[in-house]
Every structure is written in C-alpha cells, then in structure tokens.
Design a protein around this motif. Structure first.
Motif, PDB file in Angstrom:
ATOM      1  N   MET B 153      -2.481   5.807   5.800  1.00  0.00           N
ATOM      2  CA  MET B 153      -1.132   5.328   6.085  1.00  0.00           C
ATOM      3  C   MET B 153      -0.602   4.479   4.937  1.00  0.00           C
ATOM      4  O   MET B 153       0.558   4.567   4.574  1.00  0.00           O
ATOM      5  CB  MET B 153      -1.106   4.507   7.386  1.00  0.00           C
ATOM      6  N   CYS B 154      -1.472   3.621   4.373  1.00  0.00           N
ATOM      7  CA  CYS B 154      -1.065   2.777   3.241  1.00  0.00           C
ATOM      8  C   CYS B 154      -0.537   3.633   2.107  1.00  0.00           C
ATOM      9  O   CYS B 154       0.483   3.327   1.500  1.00  0.00           O
ATOM     10  CB  CYS B 154      -2.255   1.988   2.714  1.00  0.00           C
ATOM     11  N   ALA B 155      -1.243   4.714   1.824  1.00  0.00           N
ATOM     12  CA  ALA B 155      -0.869   5.552   0.693  1.00  0.00           C
ATOM     13  C   ALA B 155       0.547   6.081   0.868  1.00  0.00           C
ATOM     14  O   ALA B 155       1.280   6.247  -0.097  1.00  0.00           O
ATOM     15  CB  ALA B 155      -1.837   6.711   0.556  1.00  0.00           C
ATOM     16  N   THR B 156       0.943   6.334   2.105  1.00  0.00           N
ATOM     17  CA  THR B 156       2.288   6.872   2.292  1.00  0.00           C
ATOM     18  C   THR B 156       3.316   5.744   2.271  1.00  0.00           C
ATOM     19  O   THR B 156       4.443   5.944   1.852  1.00  0.00           O
ATOM     20  CB  THR B 156       2.391   7.629   3.623  1.00  0.00           C
ATOM     21  N   LEU B 157       2.909   4.545   2.690  1.00  0.00           N
ATOM     22  CA  LEU B 157       3.870   3.440   2.736  1.00  0.00           C
ATOM     23  C   LEU B 157       4.248   2.963   1.354  1.00  0.00           C
ATOM     24  O   LEU B 157       5.389   2.605   1.103  1.00  0.00           O
ATOM     25  CB  LEU B 157       3.261   2.257   3.492  1.00  0.00           C
ATOM     26  N   VAL B 158       3.264   2.905   0.443  1.00  0.00           N
ATOM     27  CA  VAL B 158       3.524   2.279  -0.843  1.00  0.00           C
ATOM     28  C   VAL B 158       3.940   3.276  -1.907  1.00  0.00           C
ATOM     29  O   VAL B 158       4.168   2.895  -3.034  1.00  0.00           O
ATOM     30  CB  VAL B 158       2.307   1.487  -1.338  1.00  0.00           C
ATOM     31  N   ARG B 160       6.092   5.472  -4.362  1.00  0.00           N
ATOM     32  CA  ARG B 160       7.441   5.274  -4.889  1.00  0.00           C
ATOM     33  C   ARG B 160       8.228   6.563  -4.690  1.00  0.00           C
ATOM     34  O   ARG B 160       8.598   7.225  -5.640  1.00  0.00           O
ATOM     35  CB  ARG B 160       7.375   4.930  -6.366  1.00  0.00           C
ATOM     36  N   SER B 161       8.424   6.922  -3.486  1.00  0.00           N
ATOM     37  CA  SER B 161       9.155   8.138  -3.202  1.00  0.00           C
ATOM     38  C   SER B 161       9.568   8.070  -1.741  1.00  0.00           C
ATOM     39  O   SER B 161       9.395   7.042  -1.098  1.00  0.00           O
ATOM     40  CB  SER B 161       8.271   9.346  -3.460  1.00  0.00           C
ATOM     41  N   SER B 162      10.100   9.162  -1.238  1.00  0.00           N
ATOM     42  CA  SER B 162      10.453   9.181   0.168  1.00  0.00           C
ATOM     43  C   SER B 162       9.176   9.104   1.006  1.00  0.00           C
ATOM     44  O   SER B 162       8.225   9.838   0.750  1.00  0.00           O
ATOM     45  CB  SER B 162      11.214  10.467   0.458  1.00  0.00           C
ATOM     46  N   PRO B 163       9.120   8.213   2.007  1.00  0.00           N
ATOM     47  CA  PRO B 163       7.898   8.109   2.816  1.00  0.00           C
ATOM     48  C   PRO B 163       7.572   9.405   3.541  1.00  0.00           C
ATOM     49  O   PRO B 163       6.401   9.687   3.797  1.00  0.00           O
ATOM     50  CB  PRO B 163       8.199   6.985   3.805  1.00  0.00           C
ATOM     51  N   VAL B 164       8.590  10.184   3.878  1.00  0.00           N
ATOM     52  CA  VAL B 164       8.321  11.442   4.578  1.00  0.00           C
ATOM     53  C   VAL B 164       7.587  12.402   3.648  1.00  0.00           C
ATOM     54  O   VAL B 164       6.622  13.068   4.040  1.00  0.00           O
ATOM     55  CB  VAL B 164       9.638  12.087   5.073  1.00  0.00           C
ATOM     56  N   LYS B 165       8.034  12.448   2.384  1.00  0.00           N
ATOM     57  CA  LYS B 165       7.367  13.332   1.434  1.00  0.00           C
ATOM     58  C   LYS B 165       5.946  12.854   1.154  1.00  0.00           C
ATOM     59  O   LYS B 165       5.035  13.659   0.974  1.00  0.00           O
ATOM     60  CB  LYS B 165       8.164  13.406   0.133  1.00  0.00           C
ATOM     61  N   ALA B 166       5.769  11.526   1.119  1.00  0.00           N
ATOM     62  CA  ALA B 166       4.422  10.991   0.900  1.00  0.00           C
ATOM     63  C   ALA B 166       3.508  11.389   2.048  1.00  0.00           C
ATOM     64  O   ALA B 166       2.360  11.802   1.850  1.00  0.00           O
ATOM     65  CB  ALA B 166       4.477   9.479   0.764  1.00  0.00           C
ATOM     66  N   LEU B 167       4.045  11.300   3.275  1.00  0.00           N
ATOM     67  CA  LEU B 167       3.262  11.679   4.452  1.00  0.00           C
ATOM     68  C   LEU B 167       2.910  13.166   4.383  1.00  0.00           C
ATOM     69  O   LEU B 167       1.770  13.573   4.658  1.00  0.00           O
ATOM     70  CB  LEU B 167       4.091  11.382   5.708  1.00  0.00           C
ATOM     71  N   ALA B 168       3.892  13.978   3.983  1.00  0.00           N
ATOM     72  CA  ALA B 168       3.645  15.418   3.869  1.00  0.00           C
ATOM     73  C   ALA B 168       2.570  15.692   2.823  1.00  0.00           C
ATOM     74  O   ALA B 168       1.679  16.519   3.039  1.00  0.00           O
ATOM     75  CB  ALA B 168       4.943  16.144   3.517  1.00  0.00           C
ATOM     76  N   SER B 169       2.631  14.978   1.691  1.00  0.00           N
ATOM     77  CA  SER B 169       1.628  15.183   0.638  1.00  0.00           C
ATOM     78  C   SER B 169       0.244  14.834   1.162  1.00  0.00           C
ATOM     79  O   SER B 169      -0.731  15.527   0.892  1.00  0.00           O
ATOM     80  CB  SER B 169       1.909  14.288  -0.562  1.00  0.00           C
ATOM     81  N   MET B 170       0.176  13.721   1.894  1.00  0.00           N
ATOM     82  CA  MET B 170      -1.110  13.279   2.432  1.00  0.00           C
ATOM     83  C   MET B 170      -1.671  14.337   3.395  1.00  0.00           C
ATOM     84  O   MET B 170      -2.851  14.677   3.345  1.00  0.00           O
ATOM     85  CB  MET B 170      -0.889  11.934   3.127  1.00  0.00           C
ATOM     86  N   LEU B 171      -0.785  14.877   4.263  1.00  0.00           N
ATOM     87  CA  LEU B 171      -1.231  15.903   5.206  1.00  0.00           C
ATOM     88  C   LEU B 171      -1.696  17.161   4.472  1.00  0.00           C
ATOM     89  O   LEU B 171      -2.672  17.807   4.866  1.00  0.00           O
ATOM     90  CB  LEU B 171      -0.102  16.255   6.176  1.00  0.00           C
ATOM     91  N   LEU B 172      -1.012  17.467   3.381  1.00  0.00           N
ATOM     92  CA  LEU B 172      -1.409  18.612   2.561  1.00  0.00           C
ATOM     93  C   LEU B 172      -2.829  18.396   2.045  1.00  0.00           C
ATOM     94  O   LEU B 172      -3.660  19.316   2.052  1.00  0.00           O
ATOM     95  CB  LEU B 172      -0.434  18.727   1.385  1.00  0.00           C
ATOM     96  N   GLY B 173      -3.104  17.169   1.603  1.00  0.00           N
ATOM     97  CA  GLY B 173      -4.447  16.838   1.138  1.00  0.00           C
ATOM     98  C   GLY B 173      -5.469  16.985   2.259  1.00  0.00           C
ATOM     99  O   GLY B 173      -6.560  17.532   2.063  1.00  0.00           O
ATOM    100  N   LEU B 174      -5.104  16.526   3.459  1.00  0.00           N
ATOM    101  CA  LEU B 174      -6.009  16.656   4.607  1.00  0.00           C
ATOM    102  C   LEU B 174      -6.269  18.126   4.913  1.00  0.00           C
ATOM    103  O   LEU B 174      -7.396  18.511   5.246  1.00  0.00           O
ATOM    104  CB  LEU B 174      -5.415  15.973   5.839  1.00  0.00           C
ATOM    105  N   LEU B 175      -5.224  18.936   4.781  1.00  0.00           N
ATOM    106  CA  LEU B 175      -5.378  20.364   5.044  1.00  0.00           C
ATOM    107  C   LEU B 175      -6.357  20.977   4.040  1.00  0.00           C
ATOM    108  O   LEU B 175      -7.207  21.788   4.404  1.00  0.00           O
ATOM    109  CB  LEU B 175      -4.009  21.048   4.956  1.00  0.00           C
ATOM    110  N   VAL B 176      -6.242  20.551   2.779  1.00  0.00           N
ATOM    111  CA  VAL B 176      -7.169  21.042   1.753  1.00  0.00           C
ATOM    112  C   VAL B 176      -8.602  20.650   2.120  1.00  0.00           C
ATOM    113  O   VAL B 176      -9.540  21.435   1.978  1.00  0.00           O
ATOM    114  CB  VAL B 176      -6.782  20.480   0.366  1.00  0.00           C
TER     115      VAL B 176
END
Lengths: 165, 496
Positions: B153-158, B160-176
């Motif tokens: 969650m921290c990674a998406t909060l901090v 420097r971009s849209s938090p929604v895109k950060a969350l999506a990126s993180m989920l993409l990583g989880l999917l990988v």
C-alpha cells in the motif's frame, strides 16, 4: 508508445478479467478454504477495478502535477527531432528485437559473432557512424567475453568463432 | 566488541576493499551519465556479485548505489540534466548556482551533504535495525502478512503519479508473481504449458529488463543530451563547513525525511529528494530565493536522497521487504549469498551486519575524495557518445541475465520486461510499484494462506495480536487514505 489512458485502462480491465477467469478455473485444494485460485482472482478483480478507474480518468490530476514539477526543475532530453516520423517510434523495439536475436542465434553463431552484430546494429540505430560502430562491435564482445567467460566462468557458447583464450 | 572486531576482519580483506573501490568508480561513472540510474547500475552488477564473497557482493551494491546517487548531481548542476532521477528535484537550483558562477559550490554541496546524509542514514540503520529485529523475532505469519500488505500500500501512496495507476502497477506485479508453481498449493498457475514458466518469473531478469533494457529503448527515441564543455574548477569543498554550520536545521530535517522515506517500502532516493526540496521551500525564511541558486534547498534535498539509501536497507534486511528499487535487487543478492533477510540475521550473523554498517560508512567517506576526482574528470566521462555506451549496456543485460541461471529463457525475459517497463513509464505507470509487487507477491500470499490455515479459516486472529492489530489499522488507513484525499478535494468544488 504514448497511449491514451482509455486504452491502457481497458487493457488492464481485459487482463484483469482474464486473470480472474484463469484463476477461477484452477483446482481448489481439498480441505482448504484458500486455494491457489484465490490470489489471482483477487488480483484480477483489482486490476479490472483500477483499469476502469484509469479509463475514466480518475487520478489524472496527480500525474499532471508530477509531470509539471519535473519539467519545471530539469531539462530531460526530449524526443528526437525526427521523432515525428512514425517509424522513429518503432526504433524503441530495436533493443528487445536484438535480445530475441541473441536468444535464437547465440547457440549456432557463437557469442562473439552474435554480440558483435547486436552492438553494431544498436550503435547504428543510435546514430553512430561506422567509424565508431565497427570498432565498438569488435572490442565490446571481446571485453564482455573476457570478463564473463574468463573471470566469472559463465559458459558462453563458442559457436563459429571461438575465442583464443 | 568481539563481533565488531570480527566485522572489521570481514571488511578489511583485499577482495572486499578492491570491490568497494571498483564499484565506487563504476557507480560514479554510471550515475553521471544521464539516462543511467543508480538502480540500473545495481541491476547490472548482480551477475558479477555471484562470483564474489557475500560481504564483497553486498559491498559492491552499497558503494555503487551511494556513488551513483551523488554522481547524478554532476550533470544536473552543469547541464540542467539530472544524471539519475534522484537529482531531478533540485537540478534547476544547482544549475542556477552554476550560472551565477558558482559551479564549485553547487557540486560541493552535492558531494559534502551527500556524504553526510549517507552517514546519517547509516546511523539510522544501526540504531533502528537491532531493536526492530528484537521485536520482529516475535512476529508470526499474521504480522508478516500485514507488513507485506502495508508495504504494498505504501508503494502506491508515495508514487509520484496517479495513485490509481500506482495501484494498477502493483497489482500487475502481483499477477507476475502468481506465475509458476511457487504457491502454497504447488499448482502450476498461468504457465500455459511452458516448462520455463513453471519456475516462475525470476526477479533479477525482470528487474534488469525494467530498469536497464527500457533505458536503452528510451535512448533510441530520445535526443542525445548535449556535451559538457570543459571547465576548470576551483576548490570543491571550500565553504562547505560554513554552510554546514549555517544550515543545521535544513540538513537535519533532510536527513530525517530521507530516513523515513527510505524505510517506507518502494519509496527511494528520488521521492526523498522531491519531498525534502518541497519541505525546505515551505519552511524556509526566504522561500523567494529558491530557484535562484540558493543553497538551502540543495542542502536539504542532497542530504535527504543519500540518507534514504541506507535506511532503505532496514525493511530489506529485517523482513525482506524492499525499501526502494535498489534494495529490491539487493534482497535477491542476499538470498543468493545465504544471508536470508529476517530478524535472525542480526543475532546469528551479527558480524556480517556490522560489516555492512562499516561498508556504508567507508563508502560515504571515500565518496569525498573520489567524488572530487569525478567532478574534475566529468567533462571527459560525459564526452563518451551515447551510441557507444547503450549498445554495451544492452549486451551486458543479455549476458548478465544469462549468467543468473545459464539459460536463454532469462534473456528473453529481460527483453519482455524491457518492453513492459518502457510502455509503463511512457504512460505514467510507476515501475517501482510493479517491482515491489513482483518481489513481494509470494510473501503476501504465503503469509496469508499459512495464517488462514493456522486460524482454521477465521479472520479474527489477524487482528487479535497487538502488533498485528496496529499493523492492520495502519494498512486499512493507508487503503482509505486516497479515498479520503479524493473526497476532500471533491468537497470545495461541489460547494463552489
């Protein structure tokens, strides 16, 4: 490859949907509530939700603020002047294409020839003259081979042109 | 005391000292070249670390990353082009100082306060890690689950971009991280019948692709940065002691902010510099001077980004949760070297941990003489045409990935992740968040499933233990925070 948010968002919706579907078809483990199917499904649904929000433009404001900050504080080299031509955008695919070439060719051609070819093409694609690219394509593979094969003992295939050492 | 002596014995070996020196030079050169980041420098080092002793391997990563973060200030101050993203926040300020005819001052601040910041960060690591390790010894899978979740969650909060895109990126990583049979049930997931995918996506090739190949790709479509004109410098360190005395408060604040941001998972040196520069301006008595070559912001941000480097190792060493993208790579190396992250590292391998502190201190001390040399020869280093560097980096990516497992599948992975990283960066998806997802996916799932099995399907124990209750409330707060901010921003507009 700058795509509108609508496209990347929809892509994520589709990807998330596929992940959730693929996850749901995984067999559960008997006697356990949480099988291997749960995690991909949660992630998939999350992606669908995020993708939909991105496609709708939620959170765009934060991004614009960050971009404005960056350009106010530094001069990052922008796109090349020729970038207007559509094929310049495709140049970005040169490095991955060369990596694919490496995978396909290295066992047959050997490290030296494959690496030399890769360096030559990449240097030319970056606008180097033959005067720079050709010596680089000879020296760089030799150097990399010396370090990785000789010092680090990575088994690089000799192929058609084995190294003298 | 004995452990300390043992640690000195570990560090004062010829191979370790040589590794520190060579990695420092490498870090300085890579950091000073625009487009090559400190993370990339670390990623390319990994194959080399396979063949070094554990301490020498860690030493190369520590020294190369510390040097690269400082060295990024050099083209920033002289060309207004940051050498690494961590310098971007104050590039304008440093360049303004150069235009005023004080390039020595701008570079001197970068060097001096980087070194001091690095030392402050190391002290924080020394002070924070052992008590946290004591506490973490009592952690069970419940706490680890919340920690990992909180980290994501921290990674998406901090970001420097849209938090929604950060969350999506993180989920993409989880999917990988879902790919392969490395899940609690041992079922092959998303392997599509490929035997290579059974083992999952290895972290190191993925990181090399995302951080190095994508940079080579970017170079293909961007203009070459201008050359650095040769210039003769006066004394670099002149006046730095006076500045240290004059700006105690900004410096200390920079260090503290850097340390905190370093500890937060996923946020690293670049974030630390941005936050510190903004804070410096906010709290300054003379905010109007910012942007005109004023030392205050430079000091605070320069101290901050180097401080974050060392504190990023705190969660990495204790929990295997990367504090930034550099430690995301370092964790992989730690596992390979048998220094598996965890609280027991501090009890069973205490001498290795002391050795790590010593290396950090040493690297930040030799940063000053090496940095001065680097500043003086920077115009020569930056003379190297990009067309000669990028192809070699690409070749190193291929060979380095191959060396991680001696199979060509890794080389393919590097290429694929290069494309993913390139497309994501172009479209504003923070790559660091995805990396965190890839590194921590297995940990989140394992700790959750093990906990559920232990509790026999009940959710209650996730909140029952005191530490896990605290972590859980923090996670839920982090989860609700963006929603809160969004609603807060929404309100005045509706009124108006």
């Amino acid at each position: 490859m700058q795509l509108p948010d609508r496209i990347t968002g929809l892509f994520l919706v589709v990807l998330g949907g596929l992940a959730a579907y693929g996850g749901s078809r995984l067999p559960p483990v008997p006697g356990q509530q949480i099988g291997p199917n749960v995690f991909p499904m949660v992630v998939g649904f999350g992606l669908v939700l995020c993708g939909a929000l991105i496609a709708l433009g939620v959170g765009r404001r934060f991004e614009e603020a960050a971009e404005a900050d960056l350009s106010a504080h530094s001069d990052l080299p922008g796109n090349a002047p020729q970038a207007a031509r559509w094929w310049r955008g495709l140049m970005a695919l040169v490095p991955p294409a060369l990596l694919l070439f490496y995978v396909l060719a290295v066992d047959r051609l050997g490290f030296a020839l494959t690496a030399g070819f890769m360096v030559l093409i990449a240097a030319m694609a970056l606008g180097a003259r033959l005067r720079l690219a050709l010596p680089l394509a000879i020296v760089a593979p030799l150097f990399v081979h010396l370090v990785f094969s000789k010092l680090l003992r990575v088994p690089l295939p000799p192929g058609l042109l084995p190294m003298p050492w | 005391m004995n452990t300390l002596l043992e640690a000195f014995g570990l560090v004062l070996q010829t191979d370790v000292l040589l590794a520190i020196l060579l990695a420092s030079i490498y870090g300085l050169v890579v950091g000073s070249l625009p487009g090559l980041s400190a993370t990339m420098a670390t990623a390319l080092l990994v194959p080399v670390t396979f063949y070094l002793s554990p301490i020498a391997a860690i030493a190369t990563i520590i020294s190369a990353s510390a040097m690269a973060i400082f060295s990024g200030d050099i083209p920033g101050a002289l060309l207004r082009i940051p050498g690494t993203p961590a310098s971007a926040a104050y590039t304008d300020e440093a360049y303004a100082m150069t235009r005023k005819g004080q390039p020595e001052m701008a570079l001197g601040i970068g060097l001096w306060f980087s070194a001091l910041g690095g030392i402050a960060g190391t002290i924080s690591l020394m002070v924070l890690a052992p008590p946290l390790a004591d506490m973490a010894l009592n952690f069970s899978t419940y706490e680890y689950f919340w920690l990992a979740f909180l980290g994501l969650m921290c990674a998406t909060l901090v970001a420097r971009s849209s938090p929604v895109k950060a969350l999506a990126s993180m989920l993409l990583g989880l999917l990988v991280s879902c790919i392969g049979i490395d899940n609690p049930a041992g079922t092959p997931r998303f392997t599509f019948g490929s035997t290579d995918l059974l083992g999952g996506i290895e972290v190191i090739p993925a990181l090399v692709g995302v951080f190095a190949v994508s940079e080579v790709m970017r170079a293909m479509v961007s203009a070459e940065p201008p050359k650095l004109p040769y210039r003769r410098f006066g004394s670099i360190l002149k006046g730095q002691i006076a500045l240290t005395r004059q700006y105690v408060k900004p410096q200390v604040r920079g260090n503290i902010v850097g340390i905190i941001i370093g500890v937060l998972p996923g946020a690293g040196a670049d974030m630390a510099a941005w936050v510190s520069y903004a804070m410096s301006k906010r709290f300054s008595k003379t905010p109007e001077k910012f942007g005109t070559g004023h030392p205050e912001g430079l000091i605070e941000a320069g101290a901050s980004n180097n401080a974050s480097l060392a504190s990023g190792w705190v969660p990495a060493l204790l929990f295997g949760i990367p504090g930034d993208t550099i430690t995301a790579i370092a964790i992989g190396v730690l596992y390979m070297k048998g220094l598996n992250p965890g609280p027991t590292l501090f009890t069973e391998r205490a001498s290795s941990m002391y050795a790590l502190y010593i290396i950090f201190l040493l690297a930040n001390v030799i940063m000053i003489p090496l940095g001065i040399i680097m500043i003086r020869v920077a115009s020569l280093v930056l003379l190297a045409p990009r067309a000669s560097i990028m192809p070699v980096i690409m070749l190193l990516c291929a060979v380095g990935a191959f060396a991680t497992g001696n199979n060509l599948y890794s080389v393919l992975l590097v290429g694929v992740f290069g494309i993913i990283g390139f497309v994501m960066e172009r479209n504003g998806y923070p790559v660091a968040a995805m990396v965190l997802g890839i590194v921590m996916g297995t940990m989140v799932e394992q700790s959750f499933v093990t906990s559920i099995i232990k509790s026999d399907g009940s959710i209650w124990p996730f909140f029952a233990r005191p530490v896990s209750a605290v972590l859980a409330s923090m996670t839920i707060a982090a989860l609700l925070w963006p929603l809160g901010v969004w609603l807060w921003n929404w309100r005045p507009r509706r009124v108006a």
